[in-house]
Structures are given as C-alpha cells and as structure tokens.
Design a protein around this motif. Structure first.
Motif, PDB file in Angstrom:
ATOM      1  N   GLY A  28       0.865  -1.165   0.071  1.00 30.77           N
ATOM      2  CA  GLY A  28       0.019  -0.090   0.119  1.00 30.77           C
ATOM      3  C   GLY A  28       0.976   1.291  -0.063  1.00 30.77           C
ATOM      4  N   ASP A  29       0.350   2.366  -0.085  1.00 31.97           N
ATOM      5  CA  ASP A  29       1.164   3.765  -0.243  1.00 31.97           C
ATOM      6  C   ASP A  29       1.427   4.041   1.242  1.00 31.97           C
ATOM      7  N   ASN A  30       2.056   5.127   1.304  1.00 34.72           N
ATOM      8  CA  ASN A  30       2.680   5.212   2.784  1.00 34.72           C
ATOM      9  C   ASN A  30       1.897   6.415   3.705  1.00 34.72           C
ATOM     10  N   TYR A  31       0.617   6.639   3.214  1.00 38.03           N
ATOM     11  CA  TYR A  31      -0.204   7.589   3.785  1.00 38.03           C
ATOM     12  C   TYR A  31      -0.875   6.912   4.965  1.00 38.03           C
ATOM     13  N   ARG A  32      -1.329   5.826   5.042  1.00 39.97           N
ATOM     14  CA  ARG A  32      -1.760   5.159   6.212  1.00 39.97           C
ATOM     15  C   ARG A  32      -1.016   3.873   6.658  1.00 39.97           C
ATOM     16  N   GLY A  46       2.300 -11.559  10.842  1.00 42.49           N
ATOM     17  CA  GLY A  46       3.147 -12.432   9.897  1.00 42.49           C
ATOM     18  C   GLY A  46       3.382 -12.048   8.412  1.00 42.49           C
ATOM     19  N   PHE A  47       2.904 -10.878   7.928  1.00 42.87           N
ATOM     20  CA  PHE A  47       2.842 -10.610   6.543  1.00 42.87           C
ATOM     21  C   PHE A  47       4.016  -9.830   6.491  1.00 42.87           C
ATOM     22  N   GLU A  48       4.681  -9.997   5.165  1.00 40.57           N
ATOM     23  CA  GLU A  48       5.657  -9.241   4.514  1.00 40.57           C
ATOM     24  C   GLU A  48       5.160  -7.941   4.128  1.00 40.57           C
ATOM     25  N   VAL A  49       5.595  -6.769   4.412  1.00 39.35           N
ATOM     26  CA  VAL A  49       4.696  -5.564   4.036  1.00 39.35           C
ATOM     27  C   VAL A  49       5.760  -4.462   3.257  1.00 39.35           C
ATOM     28  N   GLU A  50       5.223  -4.315   2.000  1.00 36.98           N
ATOM     29  CA  GLU A  50       5.826  -3.120   1.268  1.00 36.98           C
ATOM     30  C   GLU A  50       5.208  -1.804   1.284  1.00 36.98           C
ATOM     31  N   VAL A  51       5.854  -0.727   1.285  1.00 36.52           N
ATOM     32  CA  VAL A  51       5.183   0.467   1.334  1.00 36.52           C
ATOM     33  C   VAL A  51       5.516   1.415   0.354  1.00 36.52           C
ATOM     34  N   ILE A  52       4.724   2.065  -0.591  1.00 35.83           N
ATOM     35  CA  ILE A  52       5.294   2.925  -1.681  1.00 35.83           C
ATOM     36  C   ILE A  52       5.537   4.127  -1.028  1.00 35.83           C
ATOM     37  N   ARG A  53       6.615   4.757  -1.122  1.00 37.18           N
ATOM     38  CA  ARG A  53       6.892   5.981  -0.450  1.00 37.18           C
ATOM     39  C   ARG A  53       6.378   7.074  -1.160  1.00 37.18           C
ATOM     40  N   ALA A 101       5.381   8.958  -8.262  1.00 32.21           N
ATOM     41  CA  ALA A 101       6.366   8.410  -9.048  1.00 32.21           C
ATOM     42  C   ALA A 101       6.128   7.034  -9.424  1.00 32.21           C
ATOM     43  N   ALA A 102       5.775   6.310  -8.586  1.00 37.89           N
ATOM     44  CA  ALA A 102       5.188   4.808  -9.191  1.00 37.89           C
ATOM     45  C   ALA A 102       4.040   4.971 -10.057  1.00 37.89           C
ATOM     46  N   SER A 103       3.177   5.729 -10.032  1.00 38.41           N
ATOM     47  CA  SER A 103       2.274   6.057 -11.293  1.00 38.41           C
ATOM     48  C   SER A 103       2.854   6.399 -12.410  1.00 38.41           C
TER      49      SER A 103
END
Length: 577
Positions: free
Chosen positions: A462-466, A478-485, A489-491
């Motif tokens: 998810g994005d970094n807002y929340r 137990g989830f691995e989490v990725e944050v779109i900073r 830029a990703a868009s």
C-alpha cells in the motif's frame, strides 16, 4: 432480403424511409440498418398486427399544422408508436430514441405529449409526464406546448393550459413535467411517461418510480429520449445493450416491446466525413430543411474549431456524433476496454499461484479497497471474489443517500446518486460499516481470512499515507509489507504498462461493476516533466480507491513468478536425488 409479401404488414411512410436508404438517397448507421432487417425479418412478418392509419395521419396532420413539418425519419418512428396487435394492444410500448444533439428530440416530445392528451388521440385520462434531470430541461417541451396553445385560439378551445399543467378539455388528460427526483412523484395515473436526458441516469431507480403507475390506462407507453453522455455503466448503456439484443434476434418482440431507433457514427474516423454525420443526426438526411441546414453549418463550425481548440473534441464526438468518447489523455482507458476486464478465470487454478495483497487506505472516513492480484501469462487478475471495499456509513449517507428509503429515491439536490452503494452491498462487493472512521483491524483481518482460506499472499502493499498504522498490524500477523513511499512516482513509471495492459485486454476483474466504476473515475494528469499521475475526476463522490489498490498490486507484481505450485513440483520431480 426476400420478403413473404403474403404475410407482411407495411405502411407507406415505413416503405418510403427504407426505400430512400436502399436507393442510396440517405446513409444509415449499422444499428438502423439492423433495425430495418429486424423489422422485416421478425416484426412486420408477424400474424395479427396492423398500423393504425387514422392515428398516424391524425398525429402528422396535427403536428404539421401547429408545430413543424415532420422529417421522413420522424414519420417512420411514428408508425411504430401506433402499431397494434389484433387484440388492440401495442406491439411497442417502449421507445428508445437515441440521436445526436440537435436531432429535434425535444420538439418531437412536445408534439407527442400534446397529441396524446388531445381528443384526436381520443383516450380519456391519458396523462403524460415528461421527466428530465433538471427543471429547465423538463420544462422545455411543456413550455413549447404551452406557448403553442397560448398563441392559437383554436387550440385554446381544446386545451386548458396553465403554468403547471395542460389539460385536454374533452379527454381530461393532463400533461405535466417533473424533475428526476423520484421523491417528488405525485401519483398521476399516467398513460405515457417520457424520459429526457436518459444518459444522466446512473441506474433504473427514477424509471422504476415514474413507470410504477402505468397500466391503469390503455395503451401505456414509455419513451427514452437522449444523446449519449459521459456516465458509463448507467441506464443508457443498459438500454443500448437491450436494444442490440433485440436487433440481433436474441429476444422475441412479444417478450420485449422496445422499439430501438439508434443513430450514431459507426467509427470515430467518420466524423471527418460530413456525409457521415447523418448517421448520428437524421436531420442531416437529404433533402435538409432550413432548420437542418442552419444546424449543419453550426456543427461544421464547431468541427473546424477543434483544430485550434482540441479540448472540445470529447464533447463534440460524444454529443454531436453520438459516439461516446473518453479522452485517453484524461482517462486511464476507453470504456470499451474497461468493460473488457469482464473475462472469465479459474479460481482453483489461481489458488495454486502466489499473489500480492494490495490495498488503498487513503482516507479513514470514506472508502478502503482491498484485493489480491495474480499474474498469469502476462495477464493481471484481480478476481471479483477476492476484492472488497469498506465504506463508512456517515459518508455513504451524506454523498450517496445510502439510508434513504428506496421509495423516496436518492437524487435530491446535493445527493446525486453517483454509485448504487446498496446494490453493491447486496452483491457482496462492499460492506457499509456504521462507524465514523475506518477500523484498521478490519482491513488486516480481511487479508488474514484470505490467507486462512489458502490463498498464497506473498506480501501486502500500500502507499505510505496510512501504512504507518497498518504496517505493524500486518507484521504482527506474519505478513511481509511493502510501502510505496511516492505513489506519484510509481504512477509515472507504471502508466505505460497499465495503458498497454488495458489496451491489450490483459487486465481481468471479472464481472465487477465496482472495479469498473473505480477505474472509470480516474483522471490522468500529465505533469510538466511528461510523467502521468492518477487523480479523481470528481473530488468527493467519484472514488478511485479500487483502481489505486490495483495499481499498487501492479507495482509489486514484479516479485511474482508466472508459474503455479504444480509447475514447480513438476520441475522438482524431473530431478533425481
């Protein structure tokens, strides 16, 4: 086509119109050609039908005496308004007149309404209602009839005209206008309801309410009148689909009495050929009237202005050519490509693959969207059964009139219904929660449940807002989490990939109207550096959470292997240990 003339019902105005096309005097679009073929194949060959010549001639004489000369296409349409079975019931009790702006639809409505309440029509208490989205539009036909009567002493003898209603003195039939706020319906026993601007209707609710009183007077009729617009998956799209099913012969006319008169360009390139404009606007059939010639010059000027004002292109081709156009510089993709996301998939096969858990949690007070994204053979799957949205009830009440009883409608001022929330809730696509703010534990729990069901979630993104709130909760589970900073830029990096994927129909949501709605609400903004970013077409009511959830999943899809567990096991079995 060879016709069985011994079993063929015809009328001179119908024959003249068809012959003018067959002889090359006029050009018709594909849907009107299919209409003629359907009429000759499935309708006019039926036993026990007849055209009411007296009513047809009475209407034409009345209209041309007090209003304006009718075009051949209008006379053609009128014939099917007065086509009956031998038991004195209508063959077509619904009429869909789908034509470009300027085709004379409002004037046609005026003459029909005035005629239906007249003693020439001769049906007592045959009330007529015109319904439109705004009072200004609803009053246009009413005002035209009122002024016509007011300026003619003979008509005054036949009609009692007041500012709010016009009554046929002999038939006691009443003509009124209404806005599309279903809550204001005052219970007229209508014989005919005419819906203007049907392109503005998000769903069938307004139609359902205003047609609920039909059937108490003989010869009840409904007219759907409009040019196309920018609301997709709304009522006009359903009418078009219903019409095409009839014209293709998939539905029997005795089961669906809709007469679909649809005028539009068949291809975008035809807008550059002035002769083709008559496909969208029958007023441009030769020979043109003075009105049509003036209109043609105006439309031509609008077309020529596009060279210097290209921003008007979308409006011109949608309204003047009746060909819905989504500006690809403003929208993610065309509506046709959004509809193409409705493709089948095999959930059991997908279950043998890993997936990305993706979510958009931009605001704690309105929507959150969650889903699982899979990749298979360069296609991206977000199955309908594996997406869900939560909506805060106060937000749904304020902006979508969620709690208002259905009978009252939910199109009152400042409460335009942008989305059928309750319908989507009933279908299990979303849940309305009675909270002021979103509960982050509910979001995490949704993914836990999917994992417990056996879905192989490689990571959650998810994005970094929340995500500063959600990340520790996910990691605890137990989830691995990725944050779109930096989502913008990703868009920018993903935009070409997303555009190509939609264009090549490699995005698959299944039959998910909520995801189609999310995607159609996205506005593409080009930054000065040339990058594209995704915004909302409307700041509050048109949500994009589901699309952004999909975008984040696309970002993380680089970590997915395009293979199933079975493929891996087969590969390992090939080794001798």
């Amino acid at each position: 086509m060879t016709l069985n003339v011994l079993n063929y019902t015809s009328h001179k105005y119908v024959n003249e119109y068809i012959q003018s096309w067959r002889s090359g005097k006029i050009i018709l679009n594909i849907d009107r050609i299919k209409l003629i073929e359907w009429l000759e194949r499935d309708v006019l060959t039926m036993d026990g039908i007849y055209f009411d010549d007296e009513q047809i001639e009475n209407y034409i004489t009345f209209t041309e005496k007090y209003y304006f000369p009718l075009t051949p296409s209008q006379k053609f349409k009128v014939c099917f308004i007065f086509l009956f079975y031998d038991d004195d019931t209508l063959v077509f009790n619904e009429h869909f007149h789908y034509e470009a702006r300027g085709a004379g639809k409002t004037g046609f409505i005026s003459t029909l309404a005035n005629y239906f309440i007249s003693d020439l029509h001769g049906v007592n208490f045959y009330n007529v209602s015109v319904v439109a989205n705004s009072e200004k539009q609803a009053k246009m036909s009413f005002t035209e009839v009122y002024n016509t009567i007011d300026m003619d002493d003979n008509l005054k003898e036949h009609f009692d005209h007041k500012k709010a209603q016009i009554e046929g003195r002999e038939t006691r039939s009443i003509f009124q206008f209404h806005t599309s706020n279903a809550g204001t319906k005052d219970g007229l026993r209508d014989g005919c309801v005419i819906f203007e601007e049907v392109h503005r209707y998000e769903d069938s609710e307004v139609v359902d309410v205003f047609t609920s009183g039909l059937g108490k007077v003989i010869y009840d009729r409904v007219f759907y009148i409009g040019t196309d617009g920018f609301i997709r998956d709304g009522y006009i799209d359903r009418l078009k689909e219903r019409s095409k099913n009839l014209l293709e012969g998939h539905v029997d006319v005795r089961e669906d009495g809709l007469f679909p008169f649809m005028c539009a360009l068949d291809d975008e390139d035809e807008m550059h050929d002035f002769d083709m404009w008559q496909k969208a606007n029958p007023q441009f059939h030769e020979p043109m009237s003075v009105y049509a010639e003036n209109l043609f010059r105006r439309v031509k000027k609008e077309y020529l202005k596009l060279e210097h004002e290209p921003s008007g292109f979308e409006e011109f081709i949608t309204k003047r050519m009746n060909l819905p156009k989504v500006d690809l510089e403003k929208s993610v993709t065309s509506w046709e490509k959004i509809k193409a996301t409705n493709q089948p998939y095999d959930l059991e096969e997908l279950k043998r693959r890993e997936c990305i858990g993706c979510l958009d949690y931009a605001s704690v007070r309105d929507f959150v969207a969650m889903g699982l994204l899979f990749m298979k053979e360069d296609k991206y799957y977000v199955p309908k059964e594996l997406t869900h949205s939560y909506v805060c009830k106060p937000f749904a009440d304020k902006h979508y009139a969620y709690s208002r009883p259905k009978a009252e409608g939910n199109n009152k001022k400042d409460h335009r219904k942008f989305a059928p929330i309750r319908e989507w809730e009933d279908d299990g696509l979303l849940s309305v929660i009675d909270k002021e703010t979103m509960d982050p534990y509910m979001v995490v729990d949704w993914f836990v449940q999917r994992r417990d069901e056996g879905w192989n979630i490689k990571k959650v993104i998810g994005d970094n807002y929340r995500m500063e709130i959600l990340k520790p909760l996910f990691e605890t589970e137990g989830f691995e989490v990725e944050v779109i900073r930096n989502p913008d830029a990703a868009s920018g990096l993903l935009a070409p990939k997303i555009e190509v994927s939609f264009s090549e129909e490699r995005v698959i949501f299944g039959d998910n109207p909520l995801m189609r709605w999310y995607t159609n609400n996205v506005f593409v903004k080009r930054l000065p550096n040339g990058n594209k970013v995704y915004r909302k077409k409307e700041a509050v009511k048109r949500k994009t959470d589901g699309f952004m959830m999909f975008l984040y999943g696309m970002w993380a899809s680089r970590d997915l292997e395009d293979e199933s567990v079975d493929d891996v096991l087969d590969f390992l079995d090939s080794f001798e240990f």
